[in-house]
Write an enzyme that holds these catalytic residues in place. Structure first.
Site, mmCIF file in Angstrom:
data_model
loop_
_atom_site.group_PDB
_atom_site.id
_atom_site.type_symbol
_atom_site.label_atom_id
_atom_site.label_comp_id
_atom_site.label_asym_id
_atom_site.label_seq_id
_atom_site.Cartn_x
_atom_site.Cartn_y
_atom_site.Cartn_z
ATOM 1 N N ASP A 35 59.773 44.307 77.873
ATOM 2 C CA ASP A 35 60.658 45.290 78.499
ATOM 3 C C ASP A 35 61.834 44.483 79.047
ATOM 4 O OD1 ASP A 35 61.660 47.681 79.624
ATOM 5 O OD2 ASP A 35 60.706 47.203 81.534
ATOM 6 N N GLU A 41 61.202 47.837 73.438
ATOM 7 C CA GLU A 41 61.729 49.191 73.532
ATOM 8 C C GLU A 41 63.181 49.219 73.058
ATOM 9 O OE1 GLU A 41 62.872 52.485 76.944
ATOM 10 O OE2 GLU A 41 61.246 51.076 77.358
ATOM 11 N N ASP A 98 57.767 46.660 85.301
ATOM 12 C CA ASP A 98 58.324 45.944 84.144
ATOM 13 C C ASP A 98 57.207 45.397 83.257
ATOM 14 O OD1 ASP A 98 61.161 46.135 84.917
ATOM 15 O OD2 ASP A 98 60.601 44.771 86.529
#
Length: 165
Positions: free
Chosen positions: A5, A65, A138
């Site tokens: 992330d 992502e 996170d």
């Protein structure tokens, strides 16, 4: 599976082992850079530290992502640079990368593409059989990305087997 992330201030990472049907946590955490440092130095640090993790953990794949930022161009640029630092670290090491939209990750992990981060975090704990949700967000987001790639790789394998009949 190595999930990421990305962010310039905090990049979450998480590694899970499994076959898409079941998974276990290997490690998770956050790489932080200092806001007082110049952006190029922070990106270099992120590249170096992500590379060190890839060297140490030797994942076969990296999942990240796909970010969509429509309102703040400066944030989008900074996020893109942080993503690039990690992607280049993986590319230099020959680690294949996969990207997933946020809604796909939330759907895969929480069953709903609009799930809030806390729900995703709780479901990551369920998928990994953890007594407590992984912290911080996170790190749990990175684990969610890794779990999504595991699930998608399992589907790819099942389709390949079915297609071979």
């Amino acid at each position: 599976m190595f999930g990421v992330d990305p962010g310039l201030a905090a990049t979450g990472y998480g590694v899970v082992d499994g076959d898409g049907g079941s998974a276990r946590l290997v490690v998770c955490g956050v790489l932080r850079t200092r806001a007082r440092d110049a952006r190029p130095a922070r990106l270099a640090e992120l590249f170096t530290r992500a590379g060190a993790l890839l060297d140490e953990l030797a994942p076969t794949e990296l999942a990240m992502e796909q970010h969509y930022v429509a309102t703040n161009v400066r944030s989008a640029m900074t996020l893109g640079e942080a993503r690039a630092a990690v992607l280049v670290a993986a590319a230099v090491r020959g680690v294949p990368t996969f990207e997933f939209p946020a809604a796909t990750i939330k759907q895969a992990v929480a069953g709903y593409g609009g799930a809030p981060k806390e729900q995703v975090q709780a479901m990551v704990a369920v998928h990994l059989g953890l007594a407590e949700p992984p912290m911080p967000l996170d790190a749990s987001d990175a684990l969610a990305v890794a779990l999504t790639r595991l699930a998608s790789s399992r589907i790819e394998l099942l389709l390949a087997r079915g297609g071979a009949r």
